[in-house]
Design an enzyme around this catalytic site. Structure first.
Site, mmCIF file in Angstrom:
data_model
loop_
_atom_site.group_PDB
_atom_site.id
_atom_site.type_symbol
_atom_site.label_atom_id
_atom_site.label_comp_id
_atom_site.label_asym_id
_atom_site.label_seq_id
_atom_site.Cartn_x
_atom_site.Cartn_y
_atom_site.Cartn_z
ATOM 1 N N CYS A 58 -7.123 -94.103 -99.188
ATOM 2 C CA CYS A 58 -6.059 -94.238 -98.177
ATOM 3 C C CYS A 58 -5.199 -92.980 -98.047
ATOM 4 C CB CYS A 58 -5.188 -95.447 -98.507
ATOM 5 S SG CYS A 58 -4.715 -95.543 -100.241
ATOM 6 N N HIS A 79 2.133 -95.430 -96.704
ATOM 7 C CA HIS A 79 2.231 -94.264 -97.591
ATOM 8 C C HIS A 79 2.941 -93.115 -96.865
ATOM 9 C CE1 HIS A 79 -0.342 -96.212 -100.355
ATOM 10 N NE2 HIS A 79 -1.445 -95.498 -100.241
#
Ligand code: A2P
Length: 333
Positions: free
Chosen positions: A127, A240
């Protein structure tokens, strides 16, 4: 979307996002099979106004399936990928099981869709790697990047559904004066941050950092790219953030970087200096695009070849399920 799709890991955090994305793409419920372990067998899940029952994955699970989306951990992927392929499915795997295997394409559709070819297993990158490279690749194409220094601020969703629930309950506990009692993540997450929970290797890097380094080189086809990473877990639910310092082979002004990123697919510029508004995980949450801002020349050098960026991206969308669904769409075209 017109295909028969199985989701292995349907009850997990990424699995739930697969359901949202496939419903948005109007995949009929009759074309979808939900698979998990025996723990979740028989559980009913809502999909586009229909109830679907989760099945325990087994040798017959992939019969009549065109594409199997895997997000149930590396060992589960290793066990079931061959069986899914032998049943005639193509596998898009969200785990790290096959990412660095020669012959397995590691794909971000905006960057290297041509790598897919006729592969039976296509690996979805880590990710943090995906979110970073949505911003770095468009710049790298115009002016090759010689060095990347990245520091991450990673949401707990990367550790799965249970880690998200733990952050919520732990926050309530701490606010009520109760002890934090971490069990999914190794230390207190609420009101804290800590070095990424993957193991540290003999060089002092953790596995997440090593993934960012090796996977970026593979995706870019740049085995010698200089890259270093520091990965940190923060008490954010599902997006994130990353601070990225880039060194280019030739001069790159901040206005050129901004105009390249303004045109880049899958990227939204959030770079409002007057109002001090830049990418934030809360704004990236639920969005397909990665948000990019804080674009500025690196003040530590005087050759005009350094750029600083800040990126936020939804870990469960572009960082996982969306990227995998985009790969599935490429397989179907
Ligand atoms: P289950 O609900 O049966 O445990 P997350 O990453 O959010 O924790 O989700 C992990 C997903 O992977 C869940 O859907 C989980 O299903 C599934 N899973 C974990 N281990 C296995 C296994 N051995 N076989 C099949 N599915 C598994």
């Amino acid at each position: 979307m017109n295909a028969r799709i199985a989701i292995l890991g349907a009850t997990g955090a990424v699995g739930l996002e697969f359901l949202n994305l496939l419903a948005e793409r109007n995949l009929p419920a009759a074309n979808l099979r939900l698979l998990a372990s025996s723990r979740s067998a028989g559980k009913s899940m809502q999909y586009a106004g229909t109830e679907l029952i989760v099945e325990e994955v087994g040798p017959e699970s992939f019969k009549d399936i065109d594409i199997a989306l895997f997000s149930a951990g590396g060992s589960t992927s290793r066990h079931w990928a061959r069986i899914a392929i032998e049943s005639g499915a193509r596998v898009v795997d969200n785990s790290s099981a096959f990412r660095m295997d020669e012959g397995v394409p590691l794909v971000i559709p905006e960057i290297n869709p041509e790598a897919i070819g006729d592969a039976k297993v296509i690996a979805n990158p880590n990710c943090s790697t995906i979110i970073m490279n949505m911003a770095v690749w468009p710049l790298h194409r115009r002016n090759p990047v010689e060095r990347i220094i990245v520091s991450t601020y990673q949401a707990v969703s990367g550790a799965g559904q249970q880690a998200m629930l733990e952050l919520e309950s732990q926050t309530r506990d701490v606010l009520a004066g109760r002890p934090a009692n971490p069990s999914v993540l190794p230390v207190q997450t609420a009101f804290n941050l800590f070095s990424h929970n993957t193991a540290i290797d003999e060089t002092g890097y953790n596995i997440e950092e090593v993934k960012m380094i090796k996977e970026t080189r593979k995706i870019f086809g740049a085995p010698d790219l200089a890259i270093t990473a520091t990965c940190i877990r923060v008490p954010v639910l599902r997006a994130h953030s990353e601070s990225i310092n880039l060194s280019f082979s030739g001069p790159m002004s901040e206005s050129e970087a901004r105009s390249i990123l303004a045109e880049a697919p899958g990227v939204t510029l959030v770079d409002d200096r007057a109002n001090n508004r830049f990418p934030m995980p809360i704004d990236a949450t639920g969005k397909d695009d990665c948000l990019v801002g804080r674009i500025r020349s690196d003040a530590s050098r005087n050759d005009g070849r350094g750029i600083e960026l800040f990126v936020c991206g939804d870990q469960l969308r572009k960082g996982a399920a969306l990227n995998a669904v985009q790969i599935a769409e490429l397989l179907l075209n």
